[in-house]
Design a protein around this motif. Structure first.
Motif, PDB file in Angstrom:
ATOM      1  N   UNK A  97      48.179  26.493 143.597  1.00 58.07           N
ATOM      2  CA  UNK A  97      48.261  26.416 145.060  1.00 58.07           C
ATOM      3  C   UNK A  97      47.023  25.737 145.621  1.00 58.07           C
ATOM      4  N   UNK A  98      47.176  25.214 146.838  1.00 54.56           N
ATOM      5  CA  UNK A  98      46.053  24.574 147.513  1.00 54.56           C
ATOM      6  C   UNK A  98      45.593  25.445 148.679  1.00 54.56           C
ATOM      7  N   UNK A  99      44.291  25.772 148.665  1.00 56.36           N
ATOM      8  CA  UNK A  99      43.705  26.613 149.706  1.00 56.36           C
ATOM      9  C   UNK A  99      42.617  25.832 150.430  1.00 56.36           C
ATOM     10  N   UNK A 100      42.419  26.172 151.699  1.00 58.16           N
ATOM     11  CA  UNK A 100      41.448  25.476 152.535  1.00 58.16           C
ATOM     12  C   UNK A 100      40.184  26.331 152.684  1.00 58.16           C
ATOM     13  N   UNK A 101      39.030  25.698 152.503  1.00 58.78           N
ATOM     14  CA  UNK A 101      37.752  26.407 152.616  1.00 58.78           C
ATOM     15  C   UNK A 101      37.523  26.798 154.068  1.00 58.78           C
ATOM     16  N   UNK A 102      37.374  28.116 154.309  1.00 57.93           N
ATOM     17  CA  UNK A 102      37.194  28.613 155.675  1.00 57.93           C
ATOM     18  C   UNK A 102      35.804  29.187 155.923  1.00 57.93           C
ATOM     19  N   UNK A 103      35.039  29.405 154.862  1.00 57.49           N
ATOM     20  CA  UNK A 103      33.713  29.988 155.044  1.00 57.49           C
ATOM     21  C   UNK A 103      32.846  29.803 153.812  1.00 57.49           C
ATOM     22  N   UNK A 104      31.531  29.840 154.024  1.00 62.38           N
ATOM     23  CA  UNK A 104      30.555  29.729 152.941  1.00 62.38           C
ATOM     24  C   UNK A 104      29.613  30.926 153.007  1.00 62.38           C
ATOM     25  N   UNK A 105      29.485  31.617 151.889  1.00 65.40           N
ATOM     26  CA  UNK A 105      28.607  32.781 151.777  1.00 65.40           C
ATOM     27  C   UNK A 105      27.326  32.420 151.050  1.00 65.40           C
ATOM     28  N   UNK A 106      26.258  33.099 151.375  1.00 64.73           N
ATOM     29  CA  UNK A 106      25.078  33.030 150.525  1.00 64.73           C
ATOM     30  C   UNK A 106      25.449  33.613 149.155  1.00 64.73           C
ATOM     31  N   UNK A 107      24.778  33.137 148.119  1.00 63.18           N
ATOM     32  CA  UNK A 107      25.070  33.651 146.784  1.00 63.18           C
ATOM     33  C   UNK A 107      24.868  35.160 146.748  1.00 63.18           C
ATOM     34  N   UNK A 108      25.764  35.839 146.040  1.00 60.77           N
ATOM     35  CA  UNK A 108      25.735  37.298 145.978  1.00 60.77           C
ATOM     36  C   UNK A 108      24.490  37.754 145.220  1.00 60.77           C
ATOM     37  N   UNK A 109      23.712  38.685 145.767  1.00 60.53           N
ATOM     38  CA  UNK A 109      22.529  39.191 145.058  1.00 60.53           C
ATOM     39  C   UNK A 109      22.901  39.807 143.707  1.00 60.53           C
ATOM     40  N   UNK A 110      21.943  39.754 142.779  1.00 62.66           N
ATOM     41  CA  UNK A 110      22.196  40.292 141.440  1.00 62.66           C
ATOM     42  C   UNK A 110      22.400  41.798 141.462  1.00 62.66           C
ATOM     43  N   UNK A 111      21.744  42.479 142.401  1.00 65.91           N
ATOM     44  CA  UNK A 111      21.884  43.939 142.456  1.00 65.91           C
ATOM     45  C   UNK A 111      23.010  44.331 143.415  1.00 65.91           C
ATOM     46  N   UNK A 112      24.178  43.757 143.141  1.00 65.12           N
ATOM     47  CA  UNK A 112      25.369  44.035 143.937  1.00 65.12           C
ATOM     48  C   UNK A 112      26.457  44.580 143.032  1.00 65.12           C
ATOM     49  N   UNK A 113      27.226  45.547 143.539  1.00 68.81           N
ATOM     50  CA  UNK A 113      28.351  46.074 142.769  1.00 68.81           C
ATOM     51  C   UNK A 113      29.454  45.031 142.625  1.00 68.81           C
ATOM     52  N   UNK A 114      29.491  44.072 143.547  1.00 71.13           N
ATOM     53  CA  UNK A 114      30.449  42.968 143.471  1.00 71.13           C
ATOM     54  C   UNK A 114      29.742  41.728 142.942  1.00 71.13           C
ATOM     55  N   UNK A 115      30.404  41.026 142.022  1.00 71.92           N
ATOM     56  CA  UNK A 115      29.916  39.740 141.547  1.00 71.92           C
ATOM     57  C   UNK A 115      31.056  38.742 141.687  1.00 71.92           C
ATOM     58  N   UNK A 116      30.879  37.721 142.492  1.00 70.39           N
ATOM     59  CA  UNK A 116      31.950  36.754 142.697  1.00 70.39           C
ATOM     60  C   UNK A 116      31.386  35.440 143.220  1.00 70.39           C
TER      61      UNK A 116
END
Length: 789
Positions: free
Chosen positions: A173-192
C-alpha cells in the motif's frame, strides 16, 4: 589560614608520594566505578520519564486465574480499549497498539526495513514523543497516513521535505507522510521508526477487522491516560470485570487492571498476581556495588592515614602546643582529605571519559557525561565531598585527639589498640570483595546451568527467514528449489521462530476436571516442521501429505501428556478453539520460550496459511556463508521487493541471555575492580607495616631468622583478618545469592564449593601482596636498620 592549610596539604602529598599515589588512585577508581554504575542506574530508573505525563499513562493488564495460580499478562482483546474509555470518567484517552515489527518502506528505488507500530489515533496525544513536523492531534487521523522519525525520513528522502510524500509500505500500500518525530530516546519502552494508523491495519489485515469486536482474541495492547491526580485503584475497580461481563459463557476469571508507566521498566514481574520485582533488583544490587567499591576506596585512605599517624603525631603536638584548637586540626585534616578527593575526582572523570565507549558496548547503551548539566556538577561535587569527608573523618578525629605532652615525649600508643580500627576496616574491605567474588561465580554457574539445558531440537545450520506475501505465494517453488539444489535438507513454515512462542490457547481433553484451566503454547506449522527443527518424535506419527485429515490433527509435547495424564494418548480427541482435533503424535519437550522457566505444555497444528516464518535446515555440503549467498539468490528470485534478512537459531537463542549476561559481565568487571582497589590499599598498608617493623626484622635476621619465617610473621596477621572476613561474608553472600536465584524457576542451588573458592582467591591475592613487601623487607641489609642502635 586556608592558604597555609593548602600548602601543608600539598607538601604532605609530595613528601609521601607513594602513599599519596595509592590514595589518589584508589579513590579515583572507586569514584569512576561509582559514576559508571550510577550512569547505568540513572538510565534504567529514567525510562520513559521524558513523557511529561508519564505518571498518568497506564497499560491494560490482566490477572488470569488458571494453571492453579494467577498469571499476569498484557495481551488483551481489541474491544477493551473503548470499554475502558467508557468505564470511568477519569480516563482521558485510550489507544490500541500492536506488538511492533519490521516493515519495508520504499521510495522510488530506495528501500529500507524499519521497526514500526500500528497505533490508535490518540497515540501521539497520549505519548509525548516530540513532533518536528505535524500536529499530534491529527497526524494519525487519516488511515492512509504514516509518521516517520527524523532518521527514517533522512534515510528515505535525504534533505527533501518528507511531508505529503508517498511511501510504499510492505510492497502493498501507499501511505502519505503526515508527521516527523524526533528519534525515539534509547530509554523508551517503545522502539520504532514509523507509526501507522490502526484504521489502515484493519483495512490491510483481514483478521484485525474480524476480531474488532471479539472479546476472545487476546492479541493486542491497550494503553490509557488518566486525568492528573486520579486514584488508579478507583479506576481499577470500574475496569476489573470488563472481560468477565463480555464473555458470559467463559467460567475462567480474568481481572483487568491498569498498570502505571512509572513501574513498567523496573517492577513489571508478577508472581501469583503480585509484583515480585524485575529490573529494580538489578538496579538496587548494582547501586549497592557502587557503594561497596566507594567504601573500599575510602577505607584505603583511612587505613593509610591512621597507619602513618606516628609520622603526623609530632606535627599535631607542636600545633596544639602553640595554640591550635582541635576543631582547627580537624578542619586541616579534612581539608587535606577533600583536596585528595578533588584530585581523585578529576582523575576519575578522565577515566570515565576514556572507558565510556567500551562501557557503552558492554551495557548496550549510549551513556555520557553531560558537562553542560548543572545536575552533573552538583552530583560529582557532592560525590567528591562525600568521599572526602567519609574517608577523612576518622583520620581527622583520630589524629586531632593526640595529647601534645604525650606525643612530644615520644610515648604515642601505636600498639594493638591503635591498630584495631585498621584491622576492622581491612576485614570489612575483604568482606565486600569476597561477597562480590561469590556473587560473580554464582551468576556464572546459573548461566552455564541454563545454557546446558536440553533444547529438544538441533540448532546447527538452522536459519529462519521472515515470510512475506510473495514468499507465501511462492513457498512451494522456493522449498523445491532449496531442496533440489542441495542447499537444504529440509524446509518448513511456522507461526513463530523455534526460539519463540507467540500464541497460547486452552485445550480440553477427555477426563479433564471442569474447573481446571491449562494454557498450552501454540505452534501453527507446515509439513516437515519436526524434521526441519530436528525434534524427536516419541510416539505416533508426524503430519503427512498422505493424510488429508491432518488439518484436524494435532501433535503435543511430553509436558502436555504429563499435564493431561492420558494413558493411551494416540487417537484421543482434543477440543481446541471449540473444534475437535485428533492427537496423532507426541514430540519431546522443546525449549522455545523463557529459558529460565520449565517447559510448558504445547500443541502443534497444521496451519500453513497462519505461518509467518520460513525455516531452512542447511546441508553440510558447503560452508555456511557460501551456502547463504546461494540461498539469498533463490529467496530474492521469489521475493524481489524485500532485502534478504535472516537469523540463525543459535544466535537468536543466545539473545535470551542478554540481561543475565549483562549482569554477569558487570559483576565480573566491578568485582575485579573492587579486588584491585582492595589490594591497592593492602599494598600500601603492607609496605608501611614492613617499613614500621624494619628494626624488628633486622634483629630477627641477626639472630638467625630465615626469610620464610619473616614472611610468615608479617603475613599471618593479614591472613587472620581475611579468614574473619570470609566467615562473615560467606553466609551473607550465600543468603543473598539464594534470594537472587529465587526469581528463576529453573535454577541451581548455590554450590557450597564456591564459598571456599572465593575465600581462597581473596587469601591468595592478599598473601601475594603482603609477601612481596615482606620479602623486600627481609632482603634488606640489617646493618642499615640497626646502625643507630
Amino acid at each position: 589560614m586556608f592558604k597555609n592549610y593548602l600548602k601543608i596539604a600539598l607538601r604532605n602529598i609530595q613528601r609521601n608520594a607513594i602513599y599519596s599515589v595509592i590514595n589518589i588512585t584508589g579513590l579515583a577508581i572507586g569514584i569512576a566505578c561509582t559514576i559508571l554504575i550510577l550512569l547505568w542506574v540513572y538510565d534504567e530508573v529514567s525510562y520513559d520519564r521524558f513523557h511529561t505525563n508519564y505518571r498518568e499513562i497506564h497499560q491494560a493488564w490482566i490477572h488470569g486465574y488458571y494453571d492453579g495460580t494467577i498469571n499476569s499478562f498484557t495481551s488483551v482483546p481489541q474491544p477493551l480499549s473503548e470499554a475502558i474509555k467508557h468505564a470511568d470518567s477519569h480516563v482521558k484517552f485510550t489507544t490500541l497498539c500492536d506488538w511492533g515489527g519490521e516493515h519495508l518502506l520504499t521510495v522510488g528505488e530506495n528501500s529500507i526495513m524499519k521497526q514500526g507500530h500500528y497505533v490508535g489515533p490518540n497515540f501521539l496525544e497520549m505519548f509525548k514523543f516530540p513532533l518536528v513536523k505535524g500536529d499530534a492531534r491529527q497526524v494519525l487521523d487519516d488511515q492512509s497516513s504514516i509518521v516517520l522519525t527524523e532518521s527514517a525520513a533522512k534515510a528515505l528522502f535525504g534533505d527533501k521535505d518528507p511531508i505529503n510524500q508517498i511511501i510504499r509500505v510492505d510492497n502493498a500500500s501507499e501511505l502519505k507522510v503526515s508527521g516527523i518525530l524526533k528519534d525515539v530516546p534509547k530509554n523508551s519502552s517503545f522502539e520504532f521508526d514509523c507509526l501507522m494508523p490502526w484504521a489502515y491495519y484493519k483495512q490491510y489485515a483481514g483478521w484485525i477487522k474480524e476480531t474488532e469486536n471479539s472479546w476472545q482474541e487476546f492479541s493486542f495492547q491497550v494503553f490509557a491516560e488518566l486525568d492528573p491526580g486520579t486514584d488508579v485503584a478507583s479506576v481499577n475497580e470500574h475496569v476489573r470485570d470488563l472481560i468477565k461481563n463480555n464473555i458470559k459463557e467463559d467460567n475462567m476469571r480474568r481481572d483487568v487492571f491498569l498498570y502505571p508507566m512509572s513501574r513498567w521498566r523496573l517492577y513489571s514481574s508478577f508472581k501469583a498476581g503480585q509484583e515480585e520485582g524485575g529490573m529494580i533488583d538489578y538496579v538496587q544490587s548494582f547501586a549497592a556495588v557502587a557503594i561497596f567499591i566507594l567504601i573500599i576506596a575510602c577505607i584505603n585512605f583511612m587505613n593509610l592515614s591512621t597507619a602513618r599517624s606516628e609520622r603526623r603525631a609530632r606535627e599535631v603536638g607542636v600545633r596544639k602546643s602553640v595554640g591550635s584548637r582541635r576543631k582547627e586540626l580537624i578542619g586541616q585534616f579534612l581539608g587535606e582529605s577533600l583536596l585528595i578527593s578533588g584530585i581523585s575526582l578529576v582523575l576519575a572523570i578522565v577515566i570515565v571519559e576514556v572507558v565510556l565507549p567500551f562501557y557503552n558496548q558492554l551495557v548496550e547503551k549510549n551513556l555520557q557525561l553531560d558537562f553542560t548539566s548543572p545536575f552533573l556538577w552538583i552530583f560529582v561535587t557532592g560525590l567528591a565531598a562525600t568521599t572526602g569527608l567519609l574517608s577523612g573523618s576518622y583520620p581527622a578525629f583520630y589524629l586531632s585527639s593526640f595529647q601534645p605532652a604525650t606525643v612530644l615525649k615520644g610515648k604515642l600508643n601505636t600498639g594493638k589498640g591503635a591498630s584495631l580500627p585498621r584491622k576492622v576496616l581491612v576485614t570489612l574491605q575483604f568482606g565486600f570483595s569476597i561477597l562480590l567474588i561469590i556473587g560473580t561465580l554464582v551468576i556464572h554457574q546459573q548461566i552455564q546451568h541454563i545454557k546446558g539445558r536440553d533444547l529438544g531440537y538441533d540448532q546447527e545450520r538452522l536459519v529462519t527467514i521472515e515470510s512475506t506475501a510473495d514468499l507465501d505465494k511462492n513457498y512451494r517453488s522456493l522449498k523445491g528449489e532449496l531442496l533440489s539444489t542441495g542447499l537444504a535438507t529440509s524446509v518448513t513454515k511456522s507461526q513463530s521462530p523455534i526460539t519463540s512462542i507467540w500464541s497460547n490457547n486452552f485445550v480440553d481433553w477427555p477426563g479433564k476436571p471442569a474447573d481446571q484451566r491449562v494454557l498450552f503454547s501454540t505452534m501453527r506449522t507446515e509439513y516437515d516442521y519436526t524434521k526441519t527443527m530436528g525434534m524427536k518424535l516419541l510416539e505416533g506419527r508426524d503430519f503427512s501429505e498422505d493424510f488429508k485429515s491432518d488439518t484436524a490433527a494435532v501433535l503435543v509435547n511430553k509436558a502436555a501428556i504429563d499435564v493431561m495424564g492420558l494413558k493411551e494418548p494416540i487417537g484421543t480427541e482434543l477440543t481446541i478453539w471449540g473444534q475437535k482435533y485428533t492427537l496423532i503424535g507426541i514430540v519431546d519437550d522443546v525449549l522455545m520460550g523463557n529459558v529460565f522457566r520449565e517447559i510448558s505444555p504445547m500443541f502443534v497444528v497444521l496451519r500453513p496459511d497462519a505461518s509467518n516464518f520460513v525455516t531452512v535446515r542447511l546441508s553440510k555440503n558447503k560452508p555456511i556463508m557460501e551456502a547463504m549467498k546461494e540461498v539469498e539468490a533463490i529467496v530474492k528470485k521469489y521475493n524481489p521487493a524485500y532485502p534478504f534478512d535472516y537469523a540463525f537459531a543459535d544466535v537468536e537463542f543466545n539473545k535470551k541471555f542478554s540481561t543475565i549476561n549483562l549482569i554477569s559481565d558487570l559483576s565480573n568487571v566491578f568485582a575485579v575492580l573492587a579486588i584491585f582497589v582492595t589490594c591497592l590499599g593492602l599494598f600500601g598498608l603492607a609496605a608501611f607495616t614492613a617499613e614500621q617493623r624494619t628494626k624488628e626484622i633486622g634483629i630477627r635476621k641477626v639472630l638467625g631468622a630465615s626469610m620464610g619465617g619473616i614472611v610468615v610473621l608479617i603475613s599471618k596477621d593479614f591472613s587472620r583478618l581475611i579468614l574473619i572476613a570470609f566467615c562473615i561474608a560467606a553466609p551473607l553472600a550465600w543468603w543473598f545469592m539464594d534470594w537472587f536465584l529465587q526469581r528463576y524457576p529453573y535454577r541451581i542451588s548455590v554450590p557450597l564449593w564456591i564459598l571456599p573458592v572465593a575465600g581462597i582467591v581473596a587469601l591468595v591475592f592478599a598473601l601475594l601482596i603482603v609477601a612481596s613487601q615482606a620479602i623486600k623487607a627481609a632482603r634488606a641489609n640489617p646493618a642499615r636498620s640497626l646502625r643507630s642502635e
